[in-house]
Design a protein around this motif. Structure first.
Motif, PDB file in Angstrom:
ATOM      1  N   LEU A 133      10.345   4.339  -5.705  1.00 45.95           N
ATOM      2  CA  LEU A 133      11.487   4.377  -4.789  1.00 45.95           C
ATOM      3  C   LEU A 133      11.041   4.081  -3.366  1.00 45.95           C
ATOM      4  CD1 LEU A 133      14.454   4.980  -4.209  1.00 45.95           C
ATOM      5  CD2 LEU A 133      13.844   7.414  -4.014  1.00 45.95           C
ATOM      6  N   VAL A 134       9.973   4.731  -2.942  1.00 53.32           N
ATOM      7  CA  VAL A 134       9.450   4.485  -1.592  1.00 53.32           C
ATOM      8  C   VAL A 134       8.896   3.065  -1.486  1.00 53.32           C
ATOM      9  CG1 VAL A 134       7.711   5.221   0.082  1.00 53.32           C
ATOM     10  CG2 VAL A 134       8.980   6.928  -1.222  1.00 53.32           C
ATOM     11  N   PHE A 135       8.289   2.569  -2.551  1.00 54.35           N
ATOM     12  CA  PHE A 135       7.766   1.203  -2.528  1.00 54.35           C
ATOM     13  C   PHE A 135       8.891   0.190  -2.357  1.00 54.35           C
ATOM     14  CE2 PHE A 135       6.486  -2.587  -5.081  1.00 54.35           C
ATOM     15  CZ  PHE A 135       5.575  -3.093  -4.168  1.00 54.35           C
ATOM     16  N   SER A 136      10.031   0.420  -2.979  1.00 56.54           N
ATOM     17  CA  SER A 136      11.190  -0.466  -2.803  1.00 56.54           C
ATOM     18  C   SER A 136      11.675  -0.450  -1.357  1.00 56.54           C
ATOM     19  CB  SER A 136      12.318  -0.038  -3.745  1.00 56.54           C
ATOM     20  OG  SER A 136      11.907  -0.116  -5.101  1.00 56.54           O
ATOM     21  N   MET A 137      11.662   0.729  -0.743  1.00 57.17           N
ATOM     22  CA  MET A 137      12.051   0.822   0.669  1.00 57.17           C
ATOM     23  C   MET A 137      11.060   0.066   1.550  1.00 57.17           C
ATOM     24  SD  MET A 137      13.020   4.883   0.543  1.00 57.17           S
ATOM     25  CE  MET A 137      13.297   5.007   2.312  1.00 57.17           C
ATOM     26  N   PHE A 138       9.781   0.116   1.177  1.00 60.43           N
ATOM     27  CA  PHE A 138       8.752  -0.604   1.923  1.00 60.43           C
ATOM     28  C   PHE A 138       8.982  -2.114   1.857  1.00 60.43           C
ATOM     29  CE2 PHE A 138       4.649  -2.858   1.551  1.00 60.43           C
ATOM     30  CZ  PHE A 138       4.167  -2.670   2.835  1.00 60.43           C
ATOM     31  N   LEU A 139       9.327  -2.606   0.667  1.00 64.01           N
ATOM     32  CA  LEU A 139       9.613  -4.038   0.540  1.00 64.01           C
ATOM     33  C   LEU A 139      10.849  -4.424   1.339  1.00 64.01           C
ATOM     34  CD1 LEU A 139       8.933  -4.691  -3.262  1.00 64.01           C
ATOM     35  CD2 LEU A 139       7.464  -5.224  -1.304  1.00 64.01           C
ATOM     36  N   GLY A 140      11.851  -3.552   1.344  1.00 67.21           N
ATOM     37  CA  GLY A 140      13.034  -3.828   2.155  1.00 67.21           C
ATOM     38  C   GLY A 140      12.702  -3.924   3.628  1.00 67.21           C
ATOM     39  N   GLY A 141      11.812  -3.076   4.089  1.00 60.64           N
ATOM     40  CA  GLY A 141      11.395  -3.142   5.488  1.00 60.64           C
ATOM     41  C   GLY A 141      10.656  -4.431   5.809  1.00 60.64           C
ATOM     42  N   LEU A 142       9.809  -4.894   4.882  1.00 60.21           N
ATOM     43  CA  LEU A 142       9.125  -6.167   5.098  1.00 60.21           C
ATOM     44  C   LEU A 142      10.111  -7.323   5.176  1.00 60.21           C
ATOM     45  CD1 LEU A 142       5.960  -6.025   2.771  1.00 60.21           C
ATOM     46  CD2 LEU A 142       6.057  -5.834   5.272  1.00 60.21           C
ATOM     47  N   ALA A 143      11.110  -7.316   4.316  1.00 58.15           N
ATOM     48  CA  ALA A 143      12.106  -8.388   4.325  1.00 58.15           C
ATOM     49  C   ALA A 143      12.891  -8.390   5.628  1.00 58.15           C
ATOM     50  CB  ALA A 143      13.041  -8.221   3.130  1.00 58.15           C
ATOM     51  N   ARG A 144      13.266  -7.219   6.103  1.00 53.71           N
ATOM     52  CA  ARG A 144      14.011  -7.142   7.358  1.00 53.71           C
ATOM     53  C   ARG A 144      13.160  -7.577   8.541  1.00 53.71           C
ATOM     54  NH1 ARG A 144      17.084  -1.617   8.240  1.00 53.71           N
ATOM     55  NH2 ARG A 144      17.641  -2.832  10.102  1.00 53.71           N
ATOM     56  N   ALA A 145      11.838  -7.413   8.416  1.00 54.81           N
ATOM     57  CA  ALA A 145      10.950  -7.819   9.503  1.00 54.81           C
ATOM     58  C   ALA A 145      10.679  -9.321   9.498  1.00 54.81           C
ATOM     59  CB  ALA A 145       9.636  -7.057   9.411  1.00 54.81           C
ATOM     60  N   GLY A 146      11.217 -10.023   8.520  1.00 51.48           N
ATOM     61  CA  GLY A 146      11.071 -11.473   8.484  1.00 51.48           C
ATOM     62  C   GLY A 146       9.882 -11.974   7.690  1.00 51.48           C
ATOM     63  N   ALA A 147       9.372 -11.193   6.756  1.00 54.59           N
ATOM     64  CA  ALA A 147       8.238 -11.639   5.940  1.00 54.59           C
ATOM     65  C   ALA A 147       8.659 -12.825   5.084  1.00 54.59           C
ATOM     66  CB  ALA A 147       7.741 -10.499   5.058  1.00 54.59           C
ATOM     67  N   GLY A 148       7.780 -13.828   4.986  1.00 56.36           N
ATOM     68  CA  GLY A 148       8.078 -15.022   4.216  1.00 56.36           C
ATOM     69  C   GLY A 148       7.977 -14.785   2.718  1.00 56.36           C
TER      70      GLY A 148
END
Length: 239
Positions: A133-148
């Motif tokens: 669950l926390v890992f999914s939130m981490f990926l969401g944060g990367l996407a919002r930060a503009g990760a390619g």
């Protein structure tokens, strides 16, 4: 007139007044102690197998999920920069099924126990849910930060391996399972190696080395259980 007692009817005494125990009695006592220890260990192994998680089921579930899921990603990504969206969804579904199976299996197998063992199994099962669950939130944060796309691909796959590896290492310590601990270390090494290889080759590394490692450990666990049961039957026959 005082009669002298017959020395043949008196028990032998040692230098300190106790019975004189010969080598044969000492060897018999040691053999009895060794047999009692063997029976105690077999009872402990049977109790652990009956009340603890079945490693064959857990390793098999994750082996199938990783082997099939990462092969789908690698096949879909060949000749492209990224896998097809459906491949990601299938991969995520396989991982989710493995997580749910691990949680349900662990909690169910430890439901009949009490005390520290029950709490350990329950907390370990919920640790899988919390970790992803926390890992999914981490990926969401990367996407919002503009990760390619490539960064997201490496982070999602390497991160999933990192969560699984650490949970297996922790499970090996919690359940005193050396094989589980070794597998966790192997998964962590696979995660690092796959991240260095880059995409799409990382998918193939995780499928073969990661999924294959799970399935190999499931086979090893099965052989250990078969050998343990054979030892129990032989011990019962000797008794």
């Amino acid at each position: 007139m005082t009669e002298t007692p017959d020395r043949r009817d008196a028990p032998d005494v040692g230098p300190e007044g106790g019975p004189d125990v010969g080598p044969g009695a000492v060897d018999a006592g040691r053999a009895a102690a060794a047999e009692s220890l063997r029976i105690l260990r077999e009872q402990q192994d049977r109790a652990r197998a009956a009340l603890g998680p079945d490693g064959r089921a857990l390793y098999g579930a994750w082996g199938v999920a990783w082997l099939a899921g990462f092969l789908v990603l690698w096949t879909s990504a060949r000749g492209r920069t990224q896998p097809e969206p459906w491949a990601y969804w299938l991969f995520a579904g396989l991982l989710a099924a493995a997580v749910v199976f691990t949680m349900v299996h662990t909690i169910t197998r430890t439901a009949g126990t009490r005390g520290v063992s029950a709490r350990t199994g329950t907390l370990y099962g919920w640790g899988w849910v919390l970790g992803f669950l926390v890992f999914s939130m981490f990926l969401g944060g990367l996407a919002r930060a503009g990760a390619g796309p490539e960064v997201m691909g490496l982070a999602s796959n390497g991160g999933a391996c990192l969560v699984v590896g650490l949970l297996y290492v922790g499970g090996g310590v919690a359940f005193d399972d050396r094989r589980l601990y070794v597998l966790g270390v192997w998964i962590l090494l696979v995660a690092g190696a796959a991240s260095l290889v880059g995409l799409p080759g990382a998918y193939l590394v995780m499928a073969i080395a990661g999924g294959g490692g799970f399935l190999l450990m499931a086979a090893v666990e099965h052989l250990v259980i078969v050998r343990r049961r054979r030892s129990v039957r032989e011990g019962a026959a000797r008794a």
